[in-house]
Design an enzyme around this catalytic site. Structure first.
Site, PDB file in Angstrom:
ATOM      1  N   ASP A  65       5.054  12.520   9.716  1.00  0.00           N
ATOM      2  CA  ASP A  65       5.320  12.932   8.330  1.00  0.00           C
ATOM      3  C   ASP A  65       4.040  13.418   7.660  1.00  0.00           C
ATOM      4  O   ASP A  65       4.047  14.421   6.948  1.00  0.00           O
ATOM      5  CB  ASP A  65       5.996  11.813   7.522  1.00  0.00           C
ATOM      6  CG  ASP A  65       5.254  10.487   7.525  1.00  0.00           C
ATOM      7  OD1 ASP A  65       4.391  10.271   8.412  1.00  0.00           O
ATOM      8  OD2 ASP A  65       5.531   9.653   6.647  1.00  0.00           O
ATOM      9  N   SER A 165       8.656  -0.971   6.206  1.00  0.00           N
ATOM     10  CA  SER A 165       8.242  -0.431   4.899  1.00  0.00           C
ATOM     11  C   SER A 165       8.409  -1.400   3.738  1.00  0.00           C
ATOM     12  O   SER A 165       8.911  -1.026   2.678  1.00  0.00           O
ATOM     13  CB  SER A 165       8.983   0.869   4.595  1.00  0.00           C
ATOM     14  OG  SER A 165       8.528   1.866   5.441  1.00  0.00           O
ATOM     15  N   SER A 166       7.940  -2.625   3.930  1.00  0.00           N
ATOM     16  CA  SER A 166       7.965  -3.571   2.809  1.00  0.00           C
ATOM     17  C   SER A 166       7.075  -3.071   1.675  1.00  0.00           C
ATOM     18  O   SER A 166       7.416  -3.228   0.494  1.00  0.00           O
ATOM     19  CB  SER A 166       7.502  -4.959   3.274  1.00  0.00           C
ATOM     20  OG  SER A 166       6.210  -4.883   3.856  1.00  0.00           O
ATOM     21  N   ASP A 210       8.451   6.969   4.039  1.00  0.00           N
ATOM     22  CA  ASP A 210       8.934   5.646   3.632  1.00  0.00           C
ATOM     23  C   ASP A 210       9.468   5.674   2.208  1.00  0.00           C
ATOM     24  O   ASP A 210      10.517   5.107   1.898  1.00  0.00           O
ATOM     25  CB  ASP A 210       7.805   4.615   3.726  1.00  0.00           C
ATOM     26  CG  ASP A 210       7.184   4.554   5.105  1.00  0.00           C
ATOM     27  OD1 ASP A 210       7.803   5.083   6.047  1.00  0.00           O
ATOM     28  OD2 ASP A 210       6.093   3.988   5.245  1.00  0.00           O
ATOM     29  N   GLN A 253      -0.922  -5.217   9.579  1.00  0.00           N
ATOM     30  CA  GLN A 253      -1.447  -5.134   8.204  1.00  0.00           C
ATOM     31  C   GLN A 253      -2.053  -3.745   8.014  1.00  0.00           C
ATOM     32  O   GLN A 253      -3.244  -3.538   8.195  1.00  0.00           O
ATOM     33  CB  GLN A 253      -2.497  -6.233   7.964  1.00  0.00           C
ATOM     34  CG  GLN A 253      -1.933  -7.635   8.031  1.00  0.00           C
ATOM     35  CD  GLN A 253      -1.096  -7.993   6.807  1.00  0.00           C
ATOM     36  OE1 GLN A 253      -1.005  -7.223   5.868  1.00  0.00           O
ATOM     37  NE2 GLN A 253      -0.480  -9.157   6.830  1.00  0.00           N
ATOM     38  N   TYR A 262      -4.251   3.338  11.501  1.00  0.00           N
ATOM     39  CA  TYR A 262      -3.438   4.362  10.831  1.00  0.00           C
ATOM     40  C   TYR A 262      -4.282   5.539  10.332  1.00  0.00           C
ATOM     41  O   TYR A 262      -4.046   6.692  10.687  1.00  0.00           O
ATOM     42  CB  TYR A 262      -2.674   3.703   9.672  1.00  0.00           C
ATOM     43  CG  TYR A 262      -1.642   4.586   9.020  1.00  0.00           C
ATOM     44  CD1 TYR A 262      -0.310   4.540   9.419  1.00  0.00           C
ATOM     45  CD2 TYR A 262      -1.994   5.476   8.009  1.00  0.00           C
ATOM     46  CE1 TYR A 262       0.640   5.348   8.820  1.00  0.00           C
ATOM     47  CE2 TYR A 262      -1.057   6.287   7.406  1.00  0.00           C
ATOM     48  CZ  TYR A 262       0.262   6.218   7.814  1.00  0.00           C
ATOM     49  OH  TYR A 262       1.198   7.025   7.224  1.00  0.00           O
TER      50      TYR A 262
END
Length: 496
Positions: A65, A165-166, A210, A253, A262
């Site tokens: 994305d 995706s909390s 997300d 995390q 990431y």
């Protein structure tokens, strides 16, 4: 008729439109009642309104994305609900949680405050939303008046660090709660963009999937999410299949490990795209200023492939990006510029450069281009004339290919996820893959609907039993970590 992304967030006076009926509605009613009572206990007053936003599972399209490519997620029933009220007489943001694990956070009611990223607090996610909403309102010429206090109570049931995706569910529900309590309601596509920008305040270079699915989801449909501009296309999944989500119990995390994981991949993709641009004819300075993502140079890659009788951008990757890792010096020599300057001295990217010893550009670009193709293969399969049985088989194959690419080319898996995906495949899944950022979190498995009742106990036995025995997870909590899910609805505001 307005496109789905052009309508604003629905406002309901009852829970049924979102939570349906039966046990799900009962559970939701109880949560809202407890939330309202707790709000009164903590703040001595009732909330003005509630906002909710769901977590999501990405069925296919991982780590693409932020490279400008479409993805194919669905919302899950687990969500974050926020109760909120304005407090004109105080200039504080008081953020409490129904879960005792998260103690109350207090911040000044100042939209310009800096977030202390070195001191990671759960309440920072709310401040991301608070800052982002005020910035966006200001850019639209909306006058919110002088800052006022807010009392906020959060109830989130999306497992944290799970790849579901909390954080996006929290940031989206917080943004919508703030927006609603100030008497506004923006279009969903605006909110998707705004909430994506919000999460960048916490140091994560989010791609926007997300937030888009959390806001735009519809009951019964997965969504093909496109970017630039953000839009959602309903994807009706074939009958006879069910998606089972399984947590590896290794927590990812994302904001804490971003520089090595990431955000590192975001920078590697940027460097790969600039080098491809240069190798395919752009001047280094032009490529550095114009090329941000691999989708920016896809046209050049396809033209290169076209001269060789193909349309596959991977041909250019194989030709121009070596498989061995690049050093910083090698990249600087090709691009005639120092790396910090190439990334505009952006603090998030500089943290990546400081942590990195090498850059695997070939592998990252190969993953992105092949994964982008799999997303459209998934959608085309769903819309094809194949039988449901054949569709499910093909979708499973695409999921397996996606996991291999995530694991081997993008290296965003971990030993627990590898074991879990293997257990799923050995016990009847048509396909299984990691979902979310990776490095922990969840896998998603495509299972024939009538096999689910055998599949879930088999995975419990083969993957979770030993972890229950070691005390990693409690037996009574298993439903939080292993469950079948159908596509659920998106963001909503409640006046109850």
């Amino acid at each position: 008729m307005a496109k789905p992304e052009e309508v604003s967030v629905p406002i309901f006076t009852s829970l049924e439109p979102v939570y349906g009926e039966g046990s799900l509605l009962q559970e939701a009613t109880q949560r809202f009642d407890v939330l309202k009572a707790n709000f009164n206990d903590v703040f001595g007053a009732s909330p003005q309104l509630f906002a909710r936003s769901p977590g999501r599972v990405n069925l296919i399209g991982e780590h693409i994305d932020y490279e400008g490519y479409s993805v194919l997620p669905m919302a899950i029933r687990q969500d974050t609900i926020i109760a909120i009220r304005k407090c004109e007489d105080q200039k504080q943001l008081r953020i409490a949680n129904v879960n005792d694990k998260y103690t109350m956070c207090t911040y000044p009611a100042d939209p310009d405050q800096e977030i202390d990223l070195k001191n990671h607090k759960w309440g920072h996610y709310f401040i991301c939303a608070y800052k982002g909403f005020h910035e966006y309102a200001k850019s639209k010429g909306v006058n919110l008046g002088s800052p006022v206090g807010l009392d906020v109570l959060v109830d989130g049931i999306v497992p944290t660090g799970s790849g579901l995706s909390s954080s996006a569910a929290f940031v989206c529900s917080a943004t919508i709660a703030i927006m609603a309590v100030f008497g506004h309601n923006f279009e969903k596509k605006e909110l998707a963009q705004l909430t994506c920008e919000c999460e960048r305040h916490i140091g994560t270079q989010s791609g926007g999937m997300d937030q888009a699915i959390s806001i735009m989801a519809k009951t019964g449909f997965a969504e093909l999410i496109d970017f630039n501009p953000v839009r959602a296309t309903d994807v009706k999944l074939p009958d006879g299949g069910s998606f089972v989500i399984a947590h590896s119990l290794a927590e990812s995390q994302k904001a804490v490990t971003a520089a090595k994981n990431y955000n590192n991949r975001v920078v590697e993709c940027r460097l790969a795209s600039i080098i491809l641009g240069v190798k395919l004819g752009m001047e280094p300075k032009e490529a550095i200023s114009k090329v941000k993502t691999l989708s920016d140079v896809e046209g050049l890659c396809v033209s290169f492939a076209g001269d060789r009788g193909s349309s596959d951008p991977l041909l250019a990757v194989k030709e121009y990006l070596k498989e061995e890792p690049y050093t910083a010096e090698e990249i600087e020599k090709i691009l005639e510029e120092k790396l910090p300057s190439i990334v505009n001295n952006d603090p998030t990217s500089l943290a990546v450069l400081n942590a990195a010893t090498h850059f695997k550009l070939h592998q990252r670009a190969a993953h992105v281009y092949s994964e982008a193709r799999r997303v459209h293969g998934f959608k085309d399969t769903v819309n094809s004339n194949l039988s449901d049985e054949e569709k499910l088989k093909k979708l499973g194959d695409l999921m397996n290919e996606s996991h291999y690419s995530c694991s081997v080319l993008y290296e965003c898996s971990c030993p627990e996820l590898e074991e879990l995906v293997q257990v799923c495949k050995e016990n009847g899944a048509l396909g299984a893959r990691l979902t979310g950022a990776g490095w922990g979190g969840c896998a998603v498995a495509l299972v024939k609907e009538f096999d689910v009742t055998q599949f879930i106990p088999a995975v419990k036995e083969k993957y979770y039993k030993k972890r229950v025995e070691k005390g990693v997870v409690k037996k009574e909590d298993m439903e939080l970590y292993l469950f079948a899910s159908k596509p659920s609805s998106g963001a909503a505001i409640f006046n109850l």
